[in-house]
Scaffold this active site. Structure first.
Site, PDB file in Angstrom:
ATOM      1  N   ALA A  66       0.756  -1.057  -0.256  1.00  0.00           N
ATOM      2  CA  ALA A  66      -0.137   0.105   0.120  1.00  0.00           C
ATOM      3  C   ALA A  66       1.254   1.067   0.067  1.00  0.00           C
ATOM      4  O   ALA A  66       1.842   1.384   0.722  1.00  0.00           O
ATOM      5  CB  ALA A  66      -0.674   0.245   1.404  1.00  0.00           C
ATOM      6  N   GLY A 110       0.554  -4.769   1.255  1.00  0.00           N
ATOM      7  CA  GLY A 110      -0.488  -4.800   0.631  1.00  0.00           C
ATOM      8  C   GLY A 110      -0.021  -4.995  -0.794  1.00  0.00           C
ATOM      9  O   GLY A 110      -0.933  -5.967  -1.905  1.00  0.00           O
ATOM     10  N   GLU A 113      -1.037  -9.400  -0.607  1.00  0.00           N
ATOM     11  CA  GLU A 113      -2.371  -9.075   0.123  1.00  0.00           C
ATOM     12  C   GLU A 113      -3.247  -9.326  -1.232  1.00  0.00           C
ATOM     13  O   GLU A 113      -3.685 -10.001  -1.580  1.00  0.00           O
ATOM     14  CB  GLU A 113      -2.450  -8.203   0.695  1.00  0.00           C
ATOM     15  CG  GLU A 113      -2.013  -8.704   2.202  1.00  0.00           C
ATOM     16  CD  GLU A 113      -2.777  -6.970   3.179  1.00  0.00           C
ATOM     17  OE1 GLU A 113      -1.822  -5.959   2.812  1.00  0.00           O
ATOM     18  OE2 GLU A 113      -3.200  -7.324   4.185  1.00  0.00           O
ATOM     19  N   GLU A 133       4.408  -5.242   7.080  1.00  0.00           N
ATOM     20  CA  GLU A 133       3.773  -3.747   7.916  1.00  0.00           C
ATOM     21  C   GLU A 133       4.194  -3.279   9.124  1.00  0.00           C
ATOM     22  O   GLU A 133       3.886  -2.708  10.117  1.00  0.00           O
ATOM     23  CB  GLU A 133       2.317  -4.424   7.796  1.00  0.00           C
ATOM     24  CG  GLU A 133       1.923  -4.034   6.341  1.00  0.00           C
ATOM     25  CD  GLU A 133       1.279  -5.303   5.846  1.00  0.00           C
ATOM     26  OE1 GLU A 133       2.917  -5.947   6.203  1.00  0.00           O
ATOM     27  OE2 GLU A 133       1.051  -5.410   4.551  1.00  0.00           O
TER      28      GLU A 133
HETATM   29  C1  HXC Z   1       5.174   4.319  -1.532  1.00  0.00           C
HETATM   30  C2  HXC Z   1       6.895   3.600  -1.655  1.00  0.00           C
HETATM   31  C3  HXC Z   1       6.217   1.697  -1.106  1.00  0.00           C
HETATM   32  C4  HXC Z   1       5.161   2.467  -0.895  1.00  0.00           C
HETATM   33  C5  HXC Z   1       9.061   1.801  -2.238  1.00  0.00           C
HETATM   34  N1  HXC Z   1       8.468   3.065  -2.419  1.00  0.00           N
HETATM   35  N2  HXC Z   1       7.591   1.144  -2.102  1.00  0.00           N
HETATM   36  N3  HXC Z   1       6.153   4.590  -1.944  1.00  0.00           N
HETATM   37  N4  HXC Z   1       4.467   3.096  -0.708  1.00  0.00           N
HETATM   38  N5  HXC Z   1       5.290   1.104   0.422  1.00  0.00           N
HETATM   39  C6  HXC Z   1       8.847   3.917  -2.885  1.00  0.00           C
HETATM   40  C7  HXC Z   1       9.897   4.583  -2.258  1.00  0.00           C
HETATM   41  O1  HXC Z   1       9.590   5.497  -1.472  1.00  0.00           O
HETATM   42  C8  HXC Z   1      11.078   5.342  -3.465  1.00  0.00           C
HETATM   43  O2  HXC Z   1      10.255   6.663  -3.909  1.00  0.00           O
HETATM   44  C9  HXC Z   1      10.838   4.215  -4.983  1.00  0.00           C
HETATM   45  O3  HXC Z   1       9.869   4.038  -4.447  1.00  0.00           O
HETATM   46  C10 HXC Z   1      11.966   3.181  -4.926  1.00  0.00           C
HETATM   47  O4  HXC Z   1      11.636   2.125  -3.994  1.00  0.00           O
HETATM   48  P1  HXC Z   1      13.668   2.424  -3.046  1.00  0.00           P
HETATM   49  O5  HXC Z   1      12.648   1.917  -1.436  1.00  0.00           O
HETATM   50  O6  HXC Z   1      14.409   3.515  -3.216  1.00  0.00           O
HETATM   51  O7  HXC Z   1      13.904   1.030  -3.516  1.00  0.00           O
HETATM   52  P2  HXC Z   1      14.350  -0.256  -2.884  1.00  0.00           P
HETATM   53  O8  HXC Z   1      15.796   0.689  -2.335  1.00  0.00           O
HETATM   54  O9  HXC Z   1      15.708  -0.544  -3.857  1.00  0.00           O
HETATM   55  O10 HXC Z   1      13.578  -1.184  -2.014  1.00  0.00           O
HETATM   56  C11 HXC Z   1      13.201  -1.693  -1.956  1.00  0.00           C
HETATM   57  C12 HXC Z   1      12.028  -2.398  -1.206  1.00  0.00           C
HETATM   58  C13 HXC Z   1      11.959  -0.609  -0.948  1.00  0.00           C
HETATM   59  C14 HXC Z   1      12.566  -3.126  -0.560  1.00  0.00           C
HETATM   60  C15 HXC Z   1      11.058  -2.787  -1.891  1.00  0.00           C
HETATM   61  O11 HXC Z   1      11.260  -0.126  -0.871  1.00  0.00           O
HETATM   62  C16 HXC Z   1      11.281  -1.119   0.517  1.00  0.00           C
HETATM   63  O12 HXC Z   1      11.030  -1.432   1.830  1.00  0.00           O
HETATM   64  N6  HXC Z   1       9.589  -0.825   0.552  1.00  0.00           N
HETATM   65  C17 HXC Z   1       8.909  -0.752   1.167  1.00  0.00           C
HETATM   66  C18 HXC Z   1       7.805  -2.063   1.423  1.00  0.00           C
HETATM   67  C19 HXC Z   1       6.588  -2.241   2.834  1.00  0.00           C
HETATM   68  O13 HXC Z   1       6.814  -1.756   3.847  1.00  0.00           O
HETATM   69  N7  HXC Z   1       5.503  -2.252   2.379  1.00  0.00           N
HETATM   70  C20 HXC Z   1       4.233  -2.583   3.112  1.00  0.00           C
HETATM   71  C21 HXC Z   1       3.466  -1.389   2.732  1.00  0.00           C
HETATM   72  S1  HXC Z   1       1.923  -0.824   4.210  1.00  0.00           S
HETATM   73  P3  HXC Z   1      11.503   7.427  -4.046  1.00  0.00           P
HETATM   74  O14 HXC Z   1      10.812   8.458  -4.793  1.00  0.00           O
HETATM   75  O15 HXC Z   1      12.226   8.095  -2.711  1.00  0.00           O
HETATM   76  O16 HXC Z   1      12.569   6.971  -4.983  1.00  0.00           O
HETATM   77  C22 HXC Z   1       0.999  -1.686   3.537  1.00  0.00           C
HETATM   78  C23 HXC Z   1       0.161  -1.844   4.451  1.00  0.00           C
HETATM   79  C24 HXC Z   1       0.480  -1.018   5.715  1.00  0.00           C
HETATM   80  O17 HXC Z   1       1.035  -2.093   2.891  1.00  0.00           O
HETATM   81  C25 HXC Z   1      -0.991   0.334   6.178  1.00  0.00           C
HETATM   82  C26 HXC Z   1       0.117   1.132   6.767  1.00  0.00           C
HETATM   83  C27 HXC Z   1      -0.461   2.361   7.279  1.00  0.00           C
END
Ligand code: HXC
Length: 259
Positions: A66, A110, A113, A133
């Site tokens: 998400a 997400g 999911e 998460e």
């Molecule tokens: C918004 C995201 C994102 C996300 C990545 N990006 N995941 N933006 N929401 N879930 C964006 C980054 O901010 C970045 O933008 C660009 O995508 C590239 O990502 P990087 O992090 O620079 O890439 P990398 O270093 O290769 O790492 C890849 C990754 C990492 C390991 C997948 O991006 C990551 O950990 N992402 C989050 C994963 C996560 O936590 N997902 C669960 C989300 S919570 P910029 O602009 O900086 O270039 C969920 C529900 C819960 O799904 C709701 C909570 C309220």
């Protein structure tokens, strides 16, 4: 129809939907949900379309979750008042026709999911699944705690959700999370081929087979077995059942009416 966040292509009876925000690793915001709901709704209503494949643009991610940036500053009460995430159930899970997730890279939070909402997952060898998460102070909100546990069992689901660790494609296949692993460069082709096979089946039978298997997820064995018999009894009344059996006896391919 043009969408801002996804691409939709049709080839024969198969619809290919591509999550198309590669700069954000295809993170799922409310625009993506609106577009997916519209595209899945259109697919479900279109008699010419009989299977759908969902994949992510770019080699890196199916969907990295998400959209954290969209949710970070949202007032807590709004999550409840909007029944946040309910749209995934009504817009995507409610699809009655079959669809496959072709997971090309990260399927996190997400994203994992969403992949698990599919009827089954075909994964690239580079795919990575996770529910990280907890690291953000939250938990799955789009069905992950339930679907992951049913898919891979309590031990692995608990470990993944409590540690936030990722599972690679091989472990995902061994654990029953994915149906099949294929090389990344043939992922979409293999998924489309599988979709074409499904699309060649009698369409009502495909819908009923899907509904039956979902019953195994959602109800008791006894209720599921009764439902299976009833659905079977509905299918034997279809024109395609008569055609399918006649075609078998006459040693020719069936020609389906979809009713
Ligand atoms: C918004 C995201 C994102 C996300 C990545 N990006 N995941 N933006 N929401 N879930 C964006 C980054 O901010 C970045 O933008 C660009 O995508 C590239 O990502 P990087 O992090 O620079 O890439 P990398 O270093 O290769 O790492 C890849 C990754 C990492 C390991 C997948 O991006 C990551 O950990 N992402 C989050 C994963 C996560 O936590 N997902 C669960 C989300 S919570 P910029 O602009 O900086 O270039 C969920 C529900 C819960 O799904 C709701 C909570 C309220």
């Amino acid at each position: 129809t043009d969408y801002a966040t996804i691409l939709v292509e049709r080839s024969g009876a198969v619809t290919l939907v591509t999550l198309n925000r590669p700069q954000a690793l295809n993170a799922l915001n409310s625009d993506v949900l609106a577009d997916l709901s519209a595209a899945f709704g259109a697919y479900d209503k279109d008699d010419s379309q009989r299977c759908l494949v969902l994949t992510g643009a770019g080699e890196k991610a199916f969907a990295a979750g998400a959209d954290i940036k969209q949710m970070a500053d949202m007032p807590a009460a709004d999550f409840f008042l909007q029944d946040f995430f309910v749209g995934w159930q009504t817009g995507v899970v409610a699809t009655r026709k079959p669809w496959i997730a072709a997971v090309n890279g990260f399927a996190l939070g997400g994203g994992c999911e969403l992949a698990m909402m599919a009827d089954f997952i075909i994964a690239a060898d580079s795919a990575k699944f996770g529910q990280p998460e907890i690291k953000l102070g939250v938990a799955p909100g789009m069905g992950g705690s339930q679907r992951l546990t049913r898919a891979i069992g309590k031990a692995k689901a608990m470990e993944m959700c409590l540690t936030g660790r990722m599972m690679d494609a091989g472990e995902a296949e061994r654990s029953g999370l994915v149906a099949r692993v294929v090389p990344l460069d043939s992922l979409v082709e293999e998924a489309l081929k599988t979709a074409a096979t499904i699309a060649s089946m009698p369409p009502m039978a495909a819908m009923v087979n899907k509904e039956m298997i979902n019953m195994a997820f959602e109800t008791t064995l006894a209720q599921g077995i009764v439902t299976e018999r009833r659905l079977f009894q509905i299918l034997v009344n279809t024109e395609d059942k008569a055609e399918g059996m006649a075609a078998f006896i006459e040693k020719r391919p069936g020609v389906w009416k979809g009713r």
